[in-house]
Design an enzyme around this catalytic site. Structure first.
Site, short mmCIF file in Angstrom:
data_model
loop_
_atom_site.label_atom_id
_atom_site.label_comp_id
_atom_site.label_asym_id
_atom_site.label_seq_id
_atom_site.Cartn_x
_atom_site.Cartn_y
_atom_site.Cartn_z
N SER A 1 29.11 20.20 4.27
CA SER A 1 29.16 20.98 5.40
C SER A 1 27.81 21.88 5.58
O SER A 1 27.38 22.58 6.51
CB SER A 1 30.59 21.50 5.64
N ASP B 1 37.93 16.76 7.52
CA ASP B 1 37.27 16.81 6.38
C ASP B 1 38.35 17.78 5.38
O ASP B 1 38.76 17.19 4.29
CB ASP B 1 36.34 17.76 6.43
N ARG C 1 37.91 16.06 -7.08
CA ARG C 1 37.85 16.33 -5.52
C ARG C 1 36.66 15.35 -5.19
O ARG C 1 36.50 14.72 -4.20
CB ARG C 1 37.68 17.49 -4.90
N ASP D 1 29.16 16.54 10.79
CA ASP D 1 28.45 17.02 9.50
C ASP D 1 28.15 15.85 8.52
O ASP D 1 27.19 16.15 7.79
CB ASP D 1 28.90 18.28 9.36
#
Length: 561
Positions: free
Chosen positions: A83, A432, A172, A473
């Site tokens: 981002s 997201d 992650r 994005d």
């Protein structure tokens, strides 16, 4: 970097064919890529009639753009977008070498050891300990293991005699369960340093989403847990090795890598091996800013009230990079940031374009700070209004997957219908933030909520005769499963699919339209590899201006009848 201009010419040329004065909505869907339709593509599975209609509507007004790798200033096209770099590119209109690339260059050339930041921390090497705090991962989004390895080698060669590493486990940006391997690799490297007379070991750690790495002041307890482990040497779990810590905490607490509880490493007498004390040096080695700013404040600010630090050691602290240019935080850093000046937002304000920007807390910084070239605040407060809607705190985002999409859309709608602003810019974070949880059902709900929000904004644009530009994005929600090289879903040993929680390398959609857009406007065919950086010139055109000559080219043209 401000609006003072210093005599620079800010006047944009008028576009020869496109009118000024239209209300332009710029909508960024966070984590919304384009991938083949299947059951793990939450955008495809979700009910998204608005985005579907844009794709199936006028083919000359919908296309894909690149949002990863070299298109956003990252070293290779194997690097996922994120981002921060995405919004930098969207706002800057040019491609800048980004955090990771800057650090790679500084480490490879050795220039990192010539800078003021390194000289500052080196002052502590003779009598103090050097502490390195950051994400232990090769994900390349916040940090990279090979950079830490080069830094360890370099600092030991430049005089560091006692080193402590405070590791935050990932799971992650990389697969859950990989942290054990990263810890073992680091332990081996530290053992080799030990053989060369450097007292080097892991001192503390915890999972990135539970310890230290919060962002946007969402939950200071996360940073407090990190402070207690890294600085005070105090945590609910104590082990004699980090390998044992990760193994046992995963087994005994059933936590995944992202949410491992805080731990400290102790010696044979049960004493922590790496508290941070007066006279020590500290480096936070993440190159990405957002999840380091809060810790940086705790390490640097004498006047601090977010939690009781118990003690505030007199240290020399430097970030890998400066994490906030406006706050000058941290005041010392090892690698200088890209100088992003003359962004599209600043140009447009100088040319009379009143601007409204809005998101919720977790992405508010992206649609303002990162969009504006890593710069806090307004260019001109009389011309701009930024609205932050508080994000839910204390819960995972899959619990409330609609997040604040409706509230963001309502603010945008009101700004559009109020006719005060020429540009209304928003970020819808759902794809997201919920995609990162790995919860497929919740991500489907999240995508629908984002689509509903887009509809509300586009309906308002219809009412005022305006123009819209909808994009994203980077990818995330469009592929929620890990895949082999053939593209087939990977299964674990129990036959269950392996969930993908990271961003992707997929392109993202870009759609334009609205009653204020001349019928002859269409996407050009001669910029097939266009990326996010091309969007800024496109937006300037929609406002009736030509973009500066050094911007990446616009993606639109006005066809001759």
């Amino acid at each position: 970097m401000g609006s003072s201009g210093g005599g620079l010419e800010w006047k944009l040329a008028d576009h020869p064919k496109l009118p000024k004065g239209k209300t332009v909505a710029v909508v960024v869907l966070d984590g919304w890529g384009e991938a083949s339709p299947n059951q793990y593509n939450c955008i495809h599975v979700a009910d998204t009639p608005t985005m579907d209609s844009l794709k199936k509507g006028a083919p000359e007004r919908w296309r894909l753009v690149r949002a990863h790798g070299t298109a956003v200033g990252l070293p290779t096209d194997d690097d996922m977008g994120n981002s921060e770099v995405g919004h930098n590119a969207l706002g800057a209109g040019r491609i800048y070498a980004q955090g990771v690339k800057l650090v790679d260059i500084a480490l490879a050339s050795g220039k990192i050891y010539d800078g003021e930041g390194f000289k500052y921390i080196k002052e502590c090497f003779e009598t103090g300990t050097l502490h390195l705090i950051g994400l232990l991962s090769d994900g390349g989004v916040h940090s990279r293991l090979d950079q830490l390895q080069l830094l360890l080698k370099g600092v030991s060669e430049h005089g560091a005699k006692r080193i402590r590493v405070h590791v935050l486990t990932d799971g992650r940006d990389v697969s859950d369960g990989t942290s054990l391997g990263f810890v073992q690799t680091l332990e081996n490297d530290l053992a080799k340093l030990h053989g060369k007379g450097v007292d080097a070991q892991i001192a503390s750690g915890g999972g990135r989403m539970y310890v230290t790495m919060d962002r946007y002041e969402n939950d200071w307890d996360v940073v407090k847990r990190g402070w207690e482990a890294h600085v005070l040497g105090d945590a609910p779990y104590k082990f004699t090795s980090a390998v044992e810590a990760v193994q046992k905490l995963r087994e005994e607490t059933n936590a995944n890598d992202q949410y491992l509880p805080p731990f400290v490493i102790v010696n044979g007498n049960g004493k922590p091996v790496g508290q941070i004390v007066d006279g020590d040096a500290v480096v936070t080695f993440n190159f990405r800013a957002d999840r380091m700013v809060m810790l940086a404040k705790a390490l640097e600010y004498e006047d601090f009230d977010k939690f009781d630090r118990v003690r505030f050691p007199k240290i020399h602290y430097a970030g890998m990079l400066q994490y906030d240019g406006e706050l000058k935080l941290p005041s010392h850093y090892l690698v200088s940031p890209p100088e992003i000046e003359r962004t599209s937002g600043e140009y447009l304000v100088h040319n009379g374009v009143r601007t409204f920007a809005c998101s919720e807390t977790v992405k508010f910084g992206h649609v303002t700070f990162f969009w504006n070239g890593n710069r806090s605040g307004y260019f001109n407060p009389e011309m701009e209004e930024y609205v932050e809607i508080p994000s839910d705190s204390g819960i995972m985002f899959n619990v409330q997957p609609k997040m604040k999409a409706l509230e963001i859309a309502e603010k945008a709608r009101d700004a559009i219908l109020g006719r005060k602003f020429h540009q209304v810019r928003v970020n819808l974070p759902n794809g997201d933030m919920v995609g990162h949880t790995g919860d497929i059902e919740a991500t489907i709900v999240a995508c629908k909520a984002a689509d509903d929000a887009v509809k509300m904004i586009l309906d308002a644009i219809e009412q005022v005769g305006g123009i819209y530009l909808v994009t994203a994005d980077h990818g995330n929600a469009e592929d929620m499963v890990k895949r082999n090289k053939k593209g087939e879903p990977l299964l674990d040993k129990n036959g269950n699919i392996q969930i993908l929680t990271s961003h992707t390398l997929q392109p993202v959609p870009l759609a334009i339209g609205g009653p204020g857009l001349l019928p002859e406007v269409r996407f050009r065919k001669d910029v097939p590899d266009g990326g996010l950086a091309n969007v800024a010139a496109t937006v300037m055109n929609l406002h009736g201006f030509e973009a500066p000559s050094n911007y990446e080219p616009t993606l639109i043209e006005v066809a001759d009848n």
